[in-house]
Design a protein around this motif. Structure first.
Motif, PDB file in Angstrom:
ATOM      1  N   TYR A  60       0.939  -1.257   0.074  1.00  0.00           N
ATOM      2  CA  TYR A  60       0.068   0.085   0.002  1.00  0.00           C
ATOM      3  C   TYR A  60       0.911   1.078   0.048  1.00  0.00           C
ATOM      4  CZ  TYR A  60       1.180   0.363   4.892  1.00  0.00           C
ATOM      5  OH  TYR A  60       1.770   0.290   6.119  1.00  0.00           O
ATOM      6  N   ALA A  61       0.153   2.411  -0.337  1.00  0.00           N
ATOM      7  CA  ALA A  61       0.942   3.712  -0.279  1.00  0.00           C
ATOM      8  C   ALA A  61      -0.035   4.451   0.327  1.00  0.00           C
ATOM      9  CB  ALA A  61       1.206   4.262  -1.809  1.00  0.00           C
ATOM     10  N   PHE A 163      -5.360  -3.085  13.071  1.00  0.00           N
ATOM     11  CA  PHE A 163      -4.504  -3.263  11.747  1.00  0.00           C
ATOM     12  C   PHE A 163      -5.289  -4.398  10.876  1.00  0.00           C
ATOM     13  CE2 PHE A 163      -0.245  -2.618  13.878  1.00  0.00           C
ATOM     14  CZ  PHE A 163      -0.088  -1.260  13.163  1.00  0.00           C
ATOM     15  N   ASP A 164      -6.222  -5.175  11.530  1.00  0.00           N
ATOM     16  CA  ASP A 164      -6.872  -6.195  10.576  1.00  0.00           C
ATOM     17  C   ASP A 164      -7.824  -5.435   9.957  1.00  0.00           C
ATOM     18  OD1 ASP A 164      -5.744  -8.380  11.682  1.00  0.00           O
ATOM     19  OD2 ASP A 164      -7.090  -8.778  13.293  1.00  0.00           O
ATOM     20  N   ASP A 165      -8.567  -4.510  10.485  1.00  0.00           N
ATOM     21  CA  ASP A 165      -9.589  -3.595   9.816  1.00  0.00           C
ATOM     22  C   ASP A 165      -8.593  -2.610   8.490  1.00  0.00           C
ATOM     23  OD1 ASP A 165     -11.338  -4.206  11.588  1.00  0.00           O
ATOM     24  OD2 ASP A 165     -11.339  -2.278  12.672  1.00  0.00           O
ATOM     25  N   PHE A 166      -7.610  -2.276   9.013  1.00  0.00           N
ATOM     26  CA  PHE A 166      -6.720  -1.634   8.017  1.00  0.00           C
ATOM     27  C   PHE A 166      -6.590  -2.291   6.778  1.00  0.00           C
ATOM     28  CE2 PHE A 166      -2.535  -0.288   6.333  1.00  0.00           C
ATOM     29  CZ  PHE A 166      -2.708   0.848   5.971  1.00  0.00           C
ATOM     30  N   PHE A 167      -6.121  -3.641   7.203  1.00  0.00           N
ATOM     31  CA  PHE A 167      -5.993  -4.561   5.873  1.00  0.00           C
ATOM     32  C   PHE A 167      -7.287  -4.872   5.231  1.00  0.00           C
ATOM     33  CE2 PHE A 167      -2.063  -6.144   7.971  1.00  0.00           C
ATOM     34  CZ  PHE A 167      -1.384  -5.940   7.121  1.00  0.00           C
ATOM     35  N   ASN A 168      -8.212  -5.052   5.836  1.00  0.00           N
ATOM     36  CA  ASN A 168      -9.672  -5.420   5.161  1.00  0.00           C
ATOM     37  C   ASN A 168      -9.912  -4.084   4.064  1.00  0.00           C
ATOM     38  OD1 ASN A 168      -9.870  -7.778   6.434  1.00  0.00           O
ATOM     39  ND2 ASN A 168     -11.086  -7.185   7.864  1.00  0.00           N
ATOM     40  N   ASN A 169      -9.520  -2.988   4.560  1.00  0.00           N
ATOM     41  CA  ASN A 169     -10.066  -1.837   3.824  1.00  0.00           C
ATOM     42  C   ASN A 169      -8.949  -1.520   2.752  1.00  0.00           C
ATOM     43  OD1 ASN A 169     -12.228  -1.355   5.056  1.00  0.00           O
ATOM     44  ND2 ASN A 169     -11.194  -0.210   6.751  1.00  0.00           N
ATOM     45  N   ILE A 170      -7.692  -1.713   2.926  1.00  0.00           N
ATOM     46  CA  ILE A 170      -6.960  -1.038   1.910  1.00  0.00           C
ATOM     47  C   ILE A 170      -6.033  -2.190   1.076  1.00  0.00           C
ATOM     48  CG2 ILE A 170      -6.786   1.333   2.933  1.00  0.00           C
ATOM     49  CD1 ILE A 170      -3.593  -0.735   2.988  1.00  0.00           C
ATOM     50  N   THR A 171      -6.006  -3.222   1.455  1.00  0.00           N
ATOM     51  CA  THR A 171      -5.025  -4.131   1.063  1.00  0.00           C
ATOM     52  C   THR A 171      -5.063  -4.225  -0.677  1.00  0.00           C
ATOM     53  OG1 THR A 171      -4.992  -5.428   2.993  1.00  0.00           O
ATOM     54  CG2 THR A 171      -4.038  -6.474   1.083  1.00  0.00           C
ATOM     55  N   LEU A 172      -4.169  -3.822  -1.243  1.00  0.00           N
ATOM     56  CA  LEU A 172      -3.975  -4.171  -2.728  1.00  0.00           C
ATOM     57  C   LEU A 172      -3.134  -5.133  -3.245  1.00  0.00           C
ATOM     58  CD1 LEU A 172      -2.715  -0.386  -3.790  1.00  0.00           C
ATOM     59  CD2 LEU A 172      -4.954  -1.191  -3.729  1.00  0.00           C
ATOM     60  N   LEU A 173      -4.130  -5.885  -3.682  1.00  0.00           N
ATOM     61  CA  LEU A 173      -3.556  -7.155  -4.169  1.00  0.00           C
ATOM     62  C   LEU A 173      -3.434  -7.573  -5.462  1.00  0.00           C
ATOM     63  CD1 LEU A 173      -4.469  -9.202  -1.181  1.00  0.00           C
ATOM     64  CD2 LEU A 173      -2.002  -8.848  -1.502  1.00  0.00           C
ATOM     65  N   PRO A 174      -2.615  -8.111  -6.377  1.00  0.00           N
ATOM     66  CA  PRO A 174      -2.979  -8.637  -7.559  1.00  0.00           C
ATOM     67  C   PRO A 174      -3.899  -9.539  -7.480  1.00  0.00           C
ATOM     68  CG  PRO A 174      -0.556  -8.906  -7.178  1.00  0.00           C
ATOM     69  CD  PRO A 174      -1.245  -8.528  -5.624  1.00  0.00           C
ATOM     70  N   PRO A 175      -4.885  -9.810  -8.351  1.00  0.00           N
ATOM     71  CA  PRO A 175      -6.265 -10.304  -8.373  1.00  0.00           C
ATOM     72  C   PRO A 175      -6.055 -11.748  -7.851  1.00  0.00           C
ATOM     73  CG  PRO A 175      -6.389  -9.074 -10.262  1.00  0.00           C
ATOM     74  CD  PRO A 175      -4.975  -8.765  -9.519  1.00  0.00           C
ATOM     75  N   THR A 176      -5.130 -12.557  -8.526  1.00  0.00           N
ATOM     76  CA  THR A 176      -4.841 -14.024  -8.382  1.00  0.00           C
ATOM     77  C   THR A 176      -4.366 -14.083  -6.974  1.00  0.00           C
ATOM     78  OG1 THR A 176      -2.709 -13.488  -8.970  1.00  0.00           O
ATOM     79  CG2 THR A 176      -4.202 -14.626 -10.593  1.00  0.00           C
ATOM     80  N   LEU A 177      -3.453 -13.307  -6.265  1.00  0.00           N
ATOM     81  CA  LEU A 177      -3.182 -13.287  -4.983  1.00  0.00           C
ATOM     82  C   LEU A 177      -4.247 -13.200  -3.982  1.00  0.00           C
ATOM     83  CD1 LEU A 177      -0.714 -14.054  -3.478  1.00  0.00           C
ATOM     84  CD2 LEU A 177      -0.003 -11.635  -3.457  1.00  0.00           C
ATOM     85  N   ALA A 178      -5.055 -12.146  -4.302  1.00  0.00           N
ATOM     86  CA  ALA A 178      -6.176 -11.686  -3.452  1.00  0.00           C
ATOM     87  C   ALA A 178      -7.047 -13.017  -3.226  1.00  0.00           C
ATOM     88  CB  ALA A 178      -7.109 -10.814  -4.049  1.00  0.00           C
TER      89      ALA A 178
END
Ligand SMILES: [Zn+2]
Length: 192
Positions: A60-61, A163-178
């Motif tokens: 993330y940025a 942090f869990d909420d943070f990940f749920n909201n912003i995690t940017l992942l390549p679609p396959t990895l997601a």
């Protein structure tokens, strides 16, 4: 943290967005561009199952404003632990003046600042950098699994929940990895 006031380097490819192979251009939290402000990028990698390389687990940025909001969401208890921990670690020995010494950037991008281990010896690492415009304005920092685990233990349950909420909201992942991570969200602290 040591600050170099004259540090101004091109953004290393290691910090590029995985999706478009370009430097990040907007905040992963608020969606705004960075303008003339500072911004922070964190990328986390894990060794692949066959051990042959690393794959991105999240990135993330984040703009200055969102970062300072985020800091306020971290509990006082966790913040105190983090500060004590940072003091104890002492940070990476760095030259007094970046103008006098040739900095081996590659080493900072491949060595854990806490243990001195090379990424070849790590199962997992996070890479953190501070940027402004199209420049990196501080030395990059790399944290290996020993540091990540110790740091994670310092955090209160309240902060871990944040942090869990943070990940749920912003995690940017390549679609396959997601897809792969859908059931197994990274339970990792972030460092910026
Ligand atoms: Zn933002």
């Amino acid at each position: 943290m040591h600050f170099f006031f004259n540090f101004n380097e091109d953004i290393p490819e290691q910090f590029y967005s995985e999706q478009d192979k370009q430097p990040h251009s907007e905040c992963s939290v608020c969606g705004n561009g960075f303008g003339n402000g500072h911004y922070f990028v964190e990328k986390a990698f894990q060794r692949t199952h066959d051990k042959s390389s690393y794959e991105l687990t999240f990135e993330y940025a984040i703009c200055e404003r969102c970062k300072s909001d985020m800091m306020q969401s971290i509990s006082k208890e966790s913040m105190k632990h983090i500060q004590e921990f940072a003091m104890k670690m002492g940070g990476m020995p760095v030259p007094e003046n970046s103008n006098d010494v040739e900095i081996d950037l590659k080493q900072y991008l491949t060595t854990c600042i806490a243990t001195g281990k090379s990424i070849d010896e790590l199962e997992e690492y996070h890479l953190v950098g501070i940027f402004r415009g199209n420049k990196m304005v501080q030395l990059p920092m790399l944290y290996g699994e020993t540091f990540i685990e110790e740091y994670s233990e310092l955090l209160s349950e309240e902060t871990k929940g944040f942090f869990d909420d943070f990940f749920n909201n912003i995690t940017l992942l390549p679609p396959t990895l997601a897809k792969i991570l859908e059931d197994e969200k990274p339970r990792r602290p972030v460092f910026i």
